[in-house]
Design an enzyme around this catalytic site. Sequence first.
Site, mmCIF file in Angstrom:
data_model
loop_
_atom_site.group_PDB
_atom_site.id
_atom_site.type_symbol
_atom_site.label_atom_id
_atom_site.label_comp_id
_atom_site.label_asym_id
_atom_site.label_seq_id
_atom_site.Cartn_x
_atom_site.Cartn_y
_atom_site.Cartn_z
ATOM 1 N N ARG A 16 0.807 -1.217 0.000
ATOM 2 C CA ARG A 16 0.000 0.000 0.000
ATOM 3 C C ARG A 16 0.849 1.280 0.000
ATOM 4 N NH1 ARG A 16 -3.491 -2.162 4.980
ATOM 5 N NH2 ARG A 16 -1.648 -3.482 5.150
ATOM 6 N N ASN A 379 41.648 38.860 8.048
ATOM 7 C CA ASN A 379 40.493 39.594 7.547
ATOM 8 C C ASN A 379 40.349 39.329 6.053
ATOM 9 O OD1 ASN A 379 38.458 41.873 8.319
ATOM 10 N ND2 ASN A 379 39.260 42.331 6.277
ATOM 11 N N TYR A 389 40.045 25.964 -8.659
ATOM 12 C CA TYR A 389 39.853 24.951 -9.700
ATOM 13 C C TYR A 389 40.434 25.445 -11.016
ATOM 14 C CZ TYR A 389 37.247 21.447 -12.420
ATOM 15 O OH TYR A 389 36.888 20.416 -13.239
ATOM 16 N N ALA A 425 43.386 45.869 -2.397
ATOM 17 C CA ALA A 425 42.076 45.570 -2.979
ATOM 18 C C ALA A 425 42.167 45.400 -4.490
ATOM 19 C CB ALA A 425 41.101 46.683 -2.630
HETATM 20 C C1 UD1 Z 1 -1.675 -6.522 11.206
HETATM 21 C C2 UD1 Z 1 -2.621 -7.430 11.995
HETATM 22 C C3 UD1 Z 1 -3.888 -6.667 12.328
HETATM 23 C C4 UD1 Z 1 -3.542 -5.412 13.092
HETATM 24 C C5 UD1 Z 1 -2.501 -4.562 12.348
HETATM 25 C C6 UD1 Z 1 -2.012 -3.455 13.269
HETATM 26 C C7 UD1 Z 1 -2.208 -9.710 11.160
HETATM 27 C C8 UD1 Z 1 -2.720 -10.822 10.347
HETATM 28 N N1 UD1 Z 1 -2.928 -8.614 11.206
HETATM 29 O O1 UD1 Z 1 -2.331 -6.206 9.982
HETATM 30 O O2 UD1 Z 1 -4.766 -7.483 13.103
HETATM 31 O O3 UD1 Z 1 -4.728 -4.663 13.336
HETATM 32 O O4 UD1 Z 1 -1.369 -5.354 11.978
HETATM 33 O O5 UD1 Z 1 -1.099 -2.597 12.627
HETATM 34 O O6 UD1 Z 1 -1.172 -9.851 11.785
HETATM 35 N N2 UD1 Z 1 5.123 -8.950 7.808
HETATM 36 C C9 UD1 Z 1 6.157 -9.839 7.555
HETATM 37 N N3 UD1 Z 1 5.926 -10.902 6.735
HETATM 38 C C10 UD1 Z 1 4.721 -11.163 6.195
HETATM 39 C C11 UD1 Z 1 3.662 -10.248 6.445
HETATM 40 C C12 UD1 Z 1 3.895 -9.158 7.261
HETATM 41 O O7 UD1 Z 1 7.261 -9.644 8.041
HETATM 42 O O8 UD1 Z 1 4.593 -12.166 5.485
HETATM 43 C C13 UD1 Z 1 5.373 -7.781 8.680
HETATM 44 C C14 UD1 Z 1 5.210 -6.472 7.946
HETATM 45 O O9 UD1 Z 1 6.446 -6.058 7.391
HETATM 46 C C15 UD1 Z 1 4.739 -5.537 9.035
HETATM 47 C C16 UD1 Z 1 4.017 -6.441 10.000
HETATM 48 O O10 UD1 Z 1 4.434 -7.753 9.722
HETATM 49 O O11 UD1 Z 1 5.811 -4.930 9.701
HETATM 50 C C17 UD1 Z 1 2.505 -6.328 9.871
HETATM 51 O O12 UD1 Z 1 2.120 -6.712 8.558
HETATM 52 P P1 UD1 Z 1 0.998 -5.940 7.733
HETATM 53 O O13 UD1 Z 1 0.854 -6.633 6.426
HETATM 54 O O14 UD1 Z 1 1.239 -4.501 7.745
HETATM 55 O O15 UD1 Z 1 -0.279 -6.299 8.635
HETATM 56 P P2 UD1 Z 1 -1.639 -5.490 8.720
HETATM 57 O O16 UD1 Z 1 -2.473 -5.805 7.540
HETATM 58 O O17 UD1 Z 1 -1.359 -4.076 9.008
HETATM 59 CA CA CA Z 2 0.468 -2.843 9.120
#
Ligand code: UD1
Ligand code: CA
Length: 458
Positions: A16, A379, A389, A425
């Site tokens: 996103r 000064n 350069y 100067a």
């Molecule tokens: C997640 C929560 C949601 C919560 C929200 C709060 C889950 C399923 N959902 O949703 O309930 O309200 O956070 O901010 O957990 N990440 C990985 N590997 C992956 C997927 C994600 O490392 O395969 C990491 C992302 O980089 C991120 C974090 O996990 O830092 C959260 O992932 P994101 O996809 O942002 O979850 P949300 O849809 O925001």
């Molecule tokens: Ca998130």
Amino acid sequence: MKALSVIVLAGGLGKRMRSGLPKVLHPICGVPMGRYPLESAKSLKPERIVILVGHHAERVKEAFKGEPVGFAHQPEQLGTGDAVAHAMKLLDGFKGDVLVLSGDVPLVTTTTLKALVRFHRKEKGAVTFISIILDEPTGYGRVLRDEEGRVCAIVEEKDLKGHERALNEVNAGIYVFDAEFLRENITRLSRNNKQGEYYLTDLIGIAIERGYRVAALTHTEPQEVMGVNTRVELAEAERLMQQRILQGLMLSGVTIKDPSNTYIDYGVRVGRDTTIHPCVYLYGDTRIGRGCTIEEGVKVKDSRIGDGTTIKSFTVIEDSRIGKNVTIGPFARLRPECRIDDNVRIGNFVEVKKSHIKEGSKANHHSYLGDATIGKGVNIGAGTITCNYDGRKKHRTIIKDGAFIGSDTQLVAPVTVGKGAYIGAGSTITKDVPDGALSLSRPEQKIIKGWVKRRMES
Ligand code: UD1
Ligand code: CA
């Protein structure tokens, strides 16, 4: 006391954000967003910190190299549950509590995390998470409770049904798990949901079904637990973090005239009794001393500024070291690698690059000083230019202590002006000037008496 380890989830792509840069590396107040949960994790002094990387793993690892962390790798981004499962490989045999933080929830404070860990330990649950009541819960997982108000599950936005859509208690994405519960149950997650992902949040329902205790710490500060998923949220997080940084500085004794128009990066230090006027930008690795005045529209990046120094309006300073009681500007530009010693004065429309200006020297108006070493008490007259350069190479200009450079002088480098020497100067200096000498290079002035009158009459 039970041991604590921390997992920071930073493997997601951040679709996103619509960006080529992994989400956790998008800067907020000058540092990658993921740095904030990492710093909070560090301040809890855990046994181990694991950063889970996946998308652009090498770039994320590079950004956090040198940190006291282990990197776990998630080969495919199959959801937060899968991410934690991979992170747990680095916590093999660890007994105690595992705090899971999201790399995209940067505003959560150490105080809140400590409260969560304390609450988890008091409740003796298998899992404890932070929830929050939001007026606008769209995008977050919702907390489902039974008639008695006990948590039964977390349902992701896309999997909500009917009346569940109206629920406004959301999951903040910050959890403490008992390590053994986590290890044993993470394998029970399935991809049977709208997104076809392994949801970490399903562990809440699993814990309840299997008779474990689950607790939610309901937080009251929505801003602190906001997730950054879009650039709109990135800007909002930046604004809130900026506010926090400025408040911290003000409480430590810095006057900030207009906090809504002042931009200071995370980690910049400013000494007591320094006053910062509106529209000032302090970036990167910058330290400002005590009792300084930073006037309107000044930008300072990666620089040191000593106590009692005044930087006047609309001055730009980069990668330079400035001493005490110096005055610079207005409208001055210090390019990288300048060393400006104590009590120096640099005035309007002076550009300095890769130069050392020693104690008490002055360059008050319209000059270019590049690749120069300027001694003490020198000064520099208005309009002085170091011609550093030759079209191919850069050369140095050396001006020794106490020299006086008359206005509109060009110093064609390499060239040295001796101690206490004077340059008349309007001179173009191409040869070294010995100590104590006067040097000037300009055609002798002619005077033609009565010329004007004769012209009128002709
Ligand atoms: C997640 C929560 C949601 C919560 C929200 C709060 C889950 C399923 N959902 O949703 O309930 O309200 O956070 O901010 O957990 N990440 C990985 N590997 C992956 C997927 C994600 O490392 O395969 C990491 C992302 O980089 C991120 C974090 O996990 O830092 C959260 O992932 P994101 O996809 O942002 O979850 P949300 O849809 O925001
Ligand atoms: Ca998130």
